[in-house]
Design a protein around this motif. Structure first.
Motif, PDB file in Angstrom:
ATOM      1  N   LEU A 176      69.930  34.432   4.843  1.00  0.00           N
ATOM      2  CA  LEU A 176      68.885  35.346   4.947  1.00  0.00           C
ATOM      3  C   LEU A 176      68.762  35.079   6.723  1.00  0.00           C
ATOM      4  O   LEU A 176      69.377  35.989   6.854  1.00  0.00           O
ATOM      5  CB  LEU A 176      67.508  34.754   4.724  1.00  0.00           C
ATOM      6  CG  LEU A 176      66.957  36.802   4.933  1.00  0.00           C
ATOM      7  CD1 LEU A 176      67.317  37.765   4.767  1.00  0.00           C
ATOM      8  CD2 LEU A 176      65.211  35.847   4.347  1.00  0.00           C
ATOM      9  N   LEU A 177      69.340  34.025   7.271  1.00  0.00           N
ATOM     10  CA  LEU A 177      69.227  33.889   8.904  1.00  0.00           C
ATOM     11  C   LEU A 177      70.110  34.330   9.260  1.00  0.00           C
ATOM     12  O   LEU A 177      70.834  35.085  10.611  1.00  0.00           O
ATOM     13  CB  LEU A 177      69.632  32.163   9.313  1.00  0.00           C
ATOM     14  CG  LEU A 177      68.917  31.599  10.807  1.00  0.00           C
ATOM     15  CD1 LEU A 177      68.538  32.525  11.147  1.00  0.00           C
ATOM     16  CD2 LEU A 177      69.614  30.566  11.663  1.00  0.00           C
ATOM     17  N   SER A 178      71.938  34.006   9.120  1.00  0.00           N
ATOM     18  CA  SER A 178      72.712  34.374   8.848  1.00  0.00           C
ATOM     19  C   SER A 178      72.756  36.435   9.253  1.00  0.00           C
ATOM     20  O   SER A 178      73.757  37.308   9.856  1.00  0.00           O
ATOM     21  CB  SER A 178      74.185  34.319   7.862  1.00  0.00           C
ATOM     22  OG  SER A 178      74.610  32.723   8.036  1.00  0.00           O
ATOM     23  N   LYS A 179      72.218  36.914   8.266  1.00  0.00           N
ATOM     24  CA  LYS A 179      71.923  38.210   7.544  1.00  0.00           C
ATOM     25  C   LYS A 179      71.355  38.664   8.765  1.00  0.00           C
ATOM     26  O   LYS A 179      71.462  39.746   9.653  1.00  0.00           O
ATOM     27  CB  LYS A 179      71.510  38.670   6.690  1.00  0.00           C
ATOM     28  CG  LYS A 179      71.151  39.584   6.227  1.00  0.00           C
ATOM     29  CD  LYS A 179      70.395  40.527   4.334  1.00  0.00           C
ATOM     30  CE  LYS A 179      70.399  41.641   4.432  1.00  0.00           C
ATOM     31  NZ  LYS A 179      70.173  41.743   2.722  1.00  0.00           N
ATOM     32  N   ARG A 180      70.342  38.108   9.155  1.00  0.00           N
ATOM     33  CA  ARG A 180      69.474  38.590  10.275  1.00  0.00           C
ATOM     34  C   ARG A 180      69.770  38.955  11.824  1.00  0.00           C
ATOM     35  O   ARG A 180      69.625  38.803  11.965  1.00  0.00           O
ATOM     36  CB  ARG A 180      68.299  38.448  10.202  1.00  0.00           C
ATOM     37  CG  ARG A 180      66.598  38.257   9.184  1.00  0.00           C
ATOM     38  CD  ARG A 180      66.049  39.462   8.645  1.00  0.00           C
ATOM     39  NE  ARG A 180      65.757  39.338   8.581  1.00  0.00           N
ATOM     40  CZ  ARG A 180      66.218  40.635   6.969  1.00  0.00           C
ATOM     41  NH1 ARG A 180      67.125  40.459   6.844  1.00  0.00           N
ATOM     42  NH2 ARG A 180      65.028  40.280   5.475  1.00  0.00           N
ATOM     43  N   LEU A 181      71.214  37.927  11.874  1.00  0.00           N
ATOM     44  CA  LEU A 181      71.445  38.392  13.105  1.00  0.00           C
ATOM     45  C   LEU A 181      72.741  38.757  12.801  1.00  0.00           C
ATOM     46  O   LEU A 181      72.593  39.432  14.111  1.00  0.00           O
ATOM     47  CB  LEU A 181      72.201  36.131  13.545  1.00  0.00           C
ATOM     48  CG  LEU A 181      71.238  35.476  13.237  1.00  0.00           C
ATOM     49  CD1 LEU A 181      72.274  33.761  13.666  1.00  0.00           C
ATOM     50  CD2 LEU A 181      70.336  35.440  14.789  1.00  0.00           C
ATOM     51  N   HIS A 182      72.694  38.643  12.373  1.00  0.00           N
ATOM     52  CA  HIS A 182      74.340  40.528  12.354  1.00  0.00           C
ATOM     53  C   HIS A 182      73.661  41.811  12.267  1.00  0.00           C
ATOM     54  O   HIS A 182      73.781  42.340  13.132  1.00  0.00           O
ATOM     55  CB  HIS A 182      74.714  40.472  11.018  1.00  0.00           C
ATOM     56  CG  HIS A 182      76.424  41.079  10.439  1.00  0.00           C
ATOM     57  ND1 HIS A 182      77.039  41.407  11.632  1.00  0.00           N
ATOM     58  CD2 HIS A 182      76.170  42.801   9.911  1.00  0.00           C
ATOM     59  CE1 HIS A 182      77.637  42.381  11.003  1.00  0.00           C
ATOM     60  NE2 HIS A 182      77.119  43.132  10.604  1.00  0.00           N
ATOM     61  N   THR A 183      72.670  41.496  11.535  1.00  0.00           N
ATOM     62  CA  THR A 183      71.654  42.792  11.600  1.00  0.00           C
ATOM     63  C   THR A 183      71.400  43.304  13.035  1.00  0.00           C
ATOM     64  O   THR A 183      71.445  44.227  13.578  1.00  0.00           O
ATOM     65  CB  THR A 183      70.149  42.903  11.197  1.00  0.00           C
ATOM     66  OG1 THR A 183      71.063  42.927   9.316  1.00  0.00           O
ATOM     67  CG2 THR A 183      69.361  44.204  11.252  1.00  0.00           C
ATOM     68  N   LEU A 184      70.567  41.962  13.910  1.00  0.00           N
ATOM     69  CA  LEU A 184      70.312  42.494  14.824  1.00  0.00           C
ATOM     70  C   LEU A 184      71.595  41.976  16.147  1.00  0.00           C
ATOM     71  O   LEU A 184      71.186  42.637  16.952  1.00  0.00           O
ATOM     72  CB  LEU A 184      69.474  40.733  15.682  1.00  0.00           C
ATOM     73  CG  LEU A 184      68.234  40.208  14.974  1.00  0.00           C
ATOM     74  CD1 LEU A 184      67.611  39.206  15.448  1.00  0.00           C
ATOM     75  CD2 LEU A 184      67.280  41.490  15.897  1.00  0.00           C
ATOM     76  N   GLU A 185      71.941  41.913  15.636  1.00  0.00           N
ATOM     77  CA  GLU A 185      73.691  42.297  16.925  1.00  0.00           C
ATOM     78  C   GLU A 185      74.030  43.420  16.494  1.00  0.00           C
ATOM     79  O   GLU A 185      74.703  44.333  17.986  1.00  0.00           O
ATOM     80  CB  GLU A 185      75.125  41.087  16.195  1.00  0.00           C
ATOM     81  CG  GLU A 185      76.043  41.059  17.046  1.00  0.00           C
ATOM     82  CD  GLU A 185      77.151  40.842  16.101  1.00  0.00           C
ATOM     83  OE1 GLU A 185      78.015  40.344  17.342  1.00  0.00           O
ATOM     84  OE2 GLU A 185      77.300  39.604  15.216  1.00  0.00           O
ATOM     85  N   GLU A 186      74.604  44.281  15.619  1.00  0.00           N
ATOM     86  CA  GLU A 186      74.836  45.432  15.167  1.00  0.00           C
ATOM     87  C   GLU A 186      73.498  46.242  16.126  1.00  0.00           C
ATOM     88  O   GLU A 186      73.644  47.245  16.377  1.00  0.00           O
ATOM     89  CB  GLU A 186      74.850  45.674  13.399  1.00  0.00           C
ATOM     90  CG  GLU A 186      75.915  45.000  13.629  1.00  0.00           C
ATOM     91  CD  GLU A 186      75.641  46.174  11.849  1.00  0.00           C
ATOM     92  OE1 GLU A 186      74.638  46.192  11.076  1.00  0.00           O
ATOM     93  OE2 GLU A 186      76.930  45.767  11.406  1.00  0.00           O
TER      94      GLU A 186
END
Length: 230
Positions: free
Chosen positions: A50-60
């Motif tokens: 989930l952390l990886s997913k949130r970091l990806h979302t914040l990057e986008e």
């Protein structure tokens, strides 16, 4: 991520910031965590996936920039958009301490998260000298923690750093959390026998000045049922 279907700037901001865990990830980034494992230590109850997913979302969304570090591992840096969100996050901390305080429950107590927050909360200007602080939390796993404290910084160690320990502290996890959020001042915890401290007099006597407390601890809780005067 579901949207609100609105042009309202508050709604557009909420679409990015109010997804579960997102504000906590941003808080860790804005407080200096740059590596994935550092973020995990600050939010230990969040799964790596989930952390990886949130970091990806914040990057986008343009709030996080991912860069390759010197050791080949990815580093995560807050962008200007994230920096400008800090006053919002900080204000939420003060608001939460004032209006959202409640009886602490066992699932809210986590030794690793507490130690990670304590690491950056020493009042270093009142540290009388360099020292090693050993903390033992009988009801936590792991239960042994070390801080190497200098006037420039405080480092948290999960394993014995091999230095002579100058001051030892023994307490329950609940007591340490209560001290950190100022529900129970350190002197009161000592009076009640909820904490045991062993060390040289000058370090023990100065603890109230340098011992870690939440930056929001001085914000007085609101009285129950308090309303604005009309």
């Amino acid at each position: 991520m579901k949207g609100y279907g609105s042009f309202c700037p508050v709604a557009k901001a909420a679409e990015i910031l109010t997804e579960r865990w997102t504000l906590l990830v941003l808080r860790e980034l804005l407080l200096g965590s740059r590596h994935f494992n550092q973020l995990r230590r600050g939010i230990p109850q969040m799964s790596p996936t989930l952390l990886s997913k949130r970091l990806h979302t914040l990057e986008e969304a343009g709030l996080v920039a991912r860069q390759s570090g010197d050791n080949g591992h990815w580093e995560y840096h807050p962008t200007q958009a994230a920096e400008e969100a800090w006053p919002i996050i900080d204000a939420l901390g003060y608001w939460g301490h004032r209006w959202a305080r409640s009886q602490l429950t066992p699932n809210e107590l986590h030794a690793g998260r507490l130690m990670w927050n304590m690491r950056r909360s020493f009042d270093l200007k009142h540290v009388p000298c360099d020292f090693v602080l050993y903390i033992e939390i009988a009801d936590a796993r792991p239960k042994r923690w070390w801080f190497v404290v200098k006037k420039e910084e405080a480092d948290l160690c999960w394993d014995d750093p091999g230095f002579k320990v100058d001051i030892c502290l023994y307490a329950s996890l609940l007591t340490l959390v209560q001290i950190f959020v100022d529900e129970m001042p350190l002197p009161r915890a000592c009076e009640l026998g909820k904490i045991e401290i062993d060390g040289p007099r000058h370090l023990v006597n100065s603890m109230c000045a340098w011992f870690p407390r939440s930056k929001y601890a001085n914000e007085a809780p609101a009285a129950a049922g308090q309303v604005l005067a009309s």
